[in-house]
Scaffold this motif. Structure first.
Motif, PDB file in Angstrom:
ATOM      1  N   GLN A   1      35.840 -18.216  -7.693  1.00  0.00           N
ATOM      2  CA  GLN A   1      35.389 -17.430  -6.535  1.00  0.00           C
ATOM      3  C   GLN A   1      34.054 -16.744  -6.796  1.00  0.00           C
ATOM      4  O   GLN A   1      33.705 -15.796  -6.109  1.00  0.00           O
ATOM      5  N   GLN A   2      33.300 -17.257  -7.754  1.00  0.00           N
ATOM      6  CA  GLN A   2      32.120 -16.522  -8.203  1.00  0.00           C
ATOM      7  C   GLN A   2      31.043 -16.375  -7.138  1.00  0.00           C
ATOM      8  O   GLN A   2      30.182 -15.497  -7.237  1.00  0.00           O
TER       9      GLN A   2
ATOM     10  N   GLN B   1      43.688 -14.043 -15.072  1.00  0.00           N
ATOM     11  CA  GLN B   1      42.703 -15.109 -14.874  1.00  0.00           C
ATOM     12  C   GLN B   1      41.427 -14.555 -14.254  1.00  0.00           C
ATOM     13  O   GLN B   1      40.657 -15.283 -13.634  1.00  0.00           O
ATOM     14  N   ALA B   2      41.195 -13.278 -14.435  1.00  0.00           N
ATOM     15  CA  ALA B   2      40.048 -12.621 -13.813  1.00  0.00           C
ATOM     16  C   ALA B   2      38.740 -13.048 -14.474  1.00  0.00           C
ATOM     17  O   ALA B   2      38.692 -13.366 -15.665  1.00  0.00           O
ATOM     18  N   ASP B   3      37.696 -13.039 -13.686  1.00  0.00           N
ATOM     19  CA  ASP B   3      36.353 -13.339 -14.170  1.00  0.00           C
ATOM     20  C   ASP B   3      35.760 -12.052 -14.754  1.00  0.00           C
ATOM     21  O   ASP B   3      35.080 -11.283 -14.074  1.00  0.00           O
ATOM     22  N   MET B   4      36.026 -11.814 -16.028  1.00  0.00           N
ATOM     23  CA  MET B   4      35.578 -10.588 -16.685  1.00  0.00           C
ATOM     24  C   MET B   4      34.059 -10.468 -16.675  1.00  0.00           C
ATOM     25  O   MET B   4      33.509  -9.375 -16.503  1.00  0.00           O
ATOM     26  N   ALA B   5      33.381 -11.596 -16.839  1.00  0.00           N
ATOM     27  CA  ALA B   5      31.916 -11.554 -16.880  1.00  0.00           C
ATOM     28  C   ALA B   5      31.357 -11.040 -15.550  1.00  0.00           C
ATOM     29  O   ALA B   5      30.411 -10.241 -15.526  1.00  0.00           O
ATOM     30  N   ARG B   6      31.951 -11.487 -14.448  1.00  0.00           N
ATOM     31  CA  ARG B   6      31.467 -11.036 -13.139  1.00  0.00           C
ATOM     32  C   ARG B   6      31.744  -9.549 -12.942  1.00  0.00           C
ATOM     33  O   ARG B   6      30.869  -8.805 -12.482  1.00  0.00           O
TER      34      ARG B   6
ATOM     35  N   PRO C   1      38.781 -11.189  -8.982  1.00  0.00           N
ATOM     36  CA  PRO C   1      38.072 -12.458  -8.755  1.00  0.00           C
ATOM     37  C   PRO C   1      38.253 -13.425  -9.919  1.00  0.00           C
ATOM     38  O   PRO C   1      38.315 -13.013 -11.078  1.00  0.00           O
ATOM     39  N   THR C   2      38.353 -14.683  -9.603  1.00  0.00           N
ATOM     40  CA  THR C   2      38.406 -15.733 -10.622  1.00  0.00           C
ATOM     41  C   THR C   2      37.044 -16.421 -10.686  1.00  0.00           C
ATOM     42  O   THR C   2      36.185 -16.219  -9.820  1.00  0.00           O
ATOM     43  N   LYS C   3      36.854 -17.244 -11.692  1.00  0.00           N
ATOM     44  CA  LYS C   3      35.587 -17.970 -11.826  1.00  0.00           C
ATOM     45  C   LYS C   3      35.376 -18.926 -10.660  1.00  0.00           C
ATOM     46  O   LYS C   3      34.239 -19.239 -10.300  1.00  0.00           O
TER      47      LYS C   3
ATOM     48  N   TYR D   1      38.797  -8.077  -4.202  1.00  0.00           N
ATOM     49  CA  TYR D   1      37.814  -7.653  -5.197  1.00  0.00           C
ATOM     50  C   TYR D   1      36.950  -6.515  -4.661  1.00  0.00           C
ATOM     51  O   TYR D   1      36.623  -5.579  -5.393  1.00  0.00           O
TER      52      TYR D   1
END
Length: 595
Positions: free
Chosen positions: A264-265, A200-205, A260-262, A272
């Motif tokens: 937690q952006q 569930q990681a925020d790949m974009a971040r 990080p997840t979305k 992280y």
């Protein structure tokens, strides 16, 4: 004219349930009757004999007509096959169930291997190699293959690669599986960030932050960039941590729930921050380990240990730069950087081995003492990672101070690259001292002699103070306190043992010399269940102990090897073994952290 490959490998997943690879190695060396082949005993970057040959489940050899050829085992990792006419085919089944960055692992989501685990080296052959890697038929629709090795051709199931020689071959790990791959480019280098399996990681971040680190390192070593493509391959897991450098990639192992997840952006979770530091650390090794390296590591013999007293230069300097780079890239702020640096200094402060083993001894004895730690490790050895990072910190501050802020440790690192790594020369034990004198006009021999060959405390506190930073000491807050920041409350009594939760009570993991637990006679694996008449657990241990601050002795009840024992522990004041950093002069601090 290019030399044709005389050694070819074909790798397939033999069994997902059985965690095995099948490797068929074809050798086409004419006129050679007896061919010796072997597996390495260790993998570069991890200084411990692993004996990868122990994972060979079965081994056979045959010619082009499937006629069996005789194999003789010569030692634990070397065999000899008597060749017939034509090619020799060596077929092995390799057990792969070591979830780490060092070996090979197969599960239902992916299959991973380092070449040191699966590819036999043919004695006397130094030419190019070719490799076919095939997906399992049942996974052909959902799995893909990733490696930094040069690709020659591909189809839906099989990809083909080539390597200039065996050493290059084993420096390119391979991952097959359910891969989430993101690509980005920095300074003409193509990067791939790869996660295994579901997450569930925020790949974009992550892929917005990682390029900043990549740019920082590429800019630092701007000339003669040795890579045009680089892979961050991350093996996700429930728990576990690790990283291993390779020439054009790194293998990382990291808990999936700490990415990080979305949601937690707008935060920088501790997990992280640790992950970005790990990426920074391993990418930095592209220059500072894989190419700039001790002279002893230029031509490695992977059948036995290779000793060097210089590991502090490579892992220590990198352990200083990895976190500092996050600050320089503005991924973390000064307070966050002070926290992680304070945690490193806390680990050293709490380690009695700091006063017993030098950092050069730690480097040299990595094979037997650092990588094979026993119950006495904390009391008798020091980490060349952590102590090396402290030396790097002091060296950076000294270089800045003595050069009137004209130079920093980064100038030293660039010179190491230019003089050694970029021209494939190995560093000597005095290379740091010589560069400081000859190129930076600095004589820091006295500091380095003390730091490297003695166990006296380093002038860390004094040097930090000269740059407007106070090194503060306090007692621990609780059992999980890693230091790095102030605490509103702290313990008043000493225990001196680390522990984890047990079914009943706590399980002792480490006992430090000079502590109350040491004086009581506690030892590793003791199951402590009660203080006086009160049952304890991981959460209540310290609060229960604090109730006895007015006594001189307290009784501890312990199960040791199934037998109930009673120990008397002296009540001692808690030691100030926890470090945190504060700013005392912003202008002076700027000369270090904003330059």
């Amino acid at each position: 004219m290019q030399t044709p490959e005389q050694v070819h490998y074909a790798v397939t997943v033999d069994s997902i349930a059985g965690h095995t690879f099948k490797v068929i190695q074809t050798i086409n060396i004419s006129g050679k009757l007896d061919i010796k082949f072997k597996l390495p005993a260790w993998i570069p970057g991890s200084y411990m004999i692993r004996d990868f040959a122990k994972n060979i489940v079965s081994l056979k050899a045959y010619d082009d007509n499937q006629n069996s050829l005789h194999i003789e085992k010569l030692d634990k990792q070397t065999w000899q096959v008597t060749a017939g006419t034509g090619k020799v085919h060596i077929e092995s089944i390799v057990y792969a169930f070591d979830l780490s960055v060092r070996s090979a692992y197969i599960c239902d989501e992916y299959a991973f291997f380092n070449g040191t685990s699966v590819f036999f080296e043919v004695e006397g052959y130094c030419g190019p190699c070719s490799v076919n890697v095939s997906l399992p038929e049942t996974k052909a629709e959902t799995w893909s293959i990733a490696t930094a090795m040069s690709q020659t051709q591909t189809n839906k199931v099989t990809q083909s690669f080539k390597a200039d020689n065996y050493q290059t071959l084993i420096d390119h790990p391979v991952i097959l599986g359910e891969l989430d791959i993101a690509r980005f480019s920095v300074k003409n280098v193509e990067f791939e960030f790869i996660l295994t399996g579901s997450h569930q990681a925020d790949m974009a971040r992550i892929c917005a932050d990682l390029p900043k680190i990549c740019e920082h390192h590429l800019k630092l070593f701007d000339k003669n960039t040795p890579i045009d493509r680089y892979l961050f391959i991350t093996l996700l897991c429930g728990s576990g941590f690790g990283g291993l450098e390779h020439s054009h990639s790194t293998i990382l192992q990291f808990p999936r729930n700490q990415l990080p997840t979305k949601a937690q952006q707008h935060k920088m979770p501790d997990g992280y921050r640790t992950f970005l530091s790990l990426c920074s650390h391993e990418l930095f090794h592209t220059w500072h380990v894989k190419r700039t390296k001790p002279a002893e590591f230029i031509n490695l013999d992977l059948s036995k240990e290779t000793y060097s007293e210089q590991l502090w230069i490579y892992e220590g300097f990198t352990s200083y730069v990895d976190d500092l780079s996050l600050l320089r890239c503005e991924l973390i702020d000064v307070a966050s950087y002070f926290e992680v640096l304070g945690q490193t200094l806390t680990r050293l402060k709490r380690n009695p081995g700091y006063a017993k083993q030098t950092v050069t001894e730690s480097s040299y004895d990595a094979w037997t003492r650092f990588y094979q730690q026993d119950a006495s490790a904390a009391n008798n050895i020091v980490s060349y990672y952590a102590k090396g990072a402290e030396i790097a910190l002091c060296l950076d501050l000294l270089i800045r101070k003595e050069s009137n802020h004209r130079h920093t440790i980064f100038d030293l690192l660039k010179l190491l690259w230019q003089k050694f790594g970029s021209v494939n020369l190995g560093t000597q034990n005095d290379s740091i001292q010589r560069i400081l004198k000859e190129d930076l006009n600095l004589d820091l021999d006295s500091f380095l002699d003390t730091a490297l060959y003695h166990t006296f405390p380093l002038p860390t506190k004094e040097l930090l103070a000269e740059f407007g930073v106070d090194m503060q000491l306090r007692t621990r807050k609780d059992a999980s306190d890693k230091g790095g920041k102030p605490a509103d409350e702290s313990l008043t009594l000493d225990f001196g043992a680390t522990f984890d939760a047990a079914a009943t009570g706590i399980l002792i993991q480490q006992v430090l010399e000079g502590s109350a637990a040491y004086a009581a006679g506690l030892q590793v694996k003791d199951n402590l269940i009660a203080i006086e008449q009160w049952q304890i657990n991981k959460d209540t241990f310290f609060s229960t102990l604090e109730n006895y601050r007015d006594q001189t002795i307290v009784k501890l009840f312990v199960f040791r090897d199934g037998k109930l024992k009673t120990f008397e522990m002296p009540i001692l004041p808690a030691s100030k073994d926890t470090v945190y950093l504060t700013t005392s002069n912003q202008q002076k601090q700027t000369l270090w952290l904003n330059s």
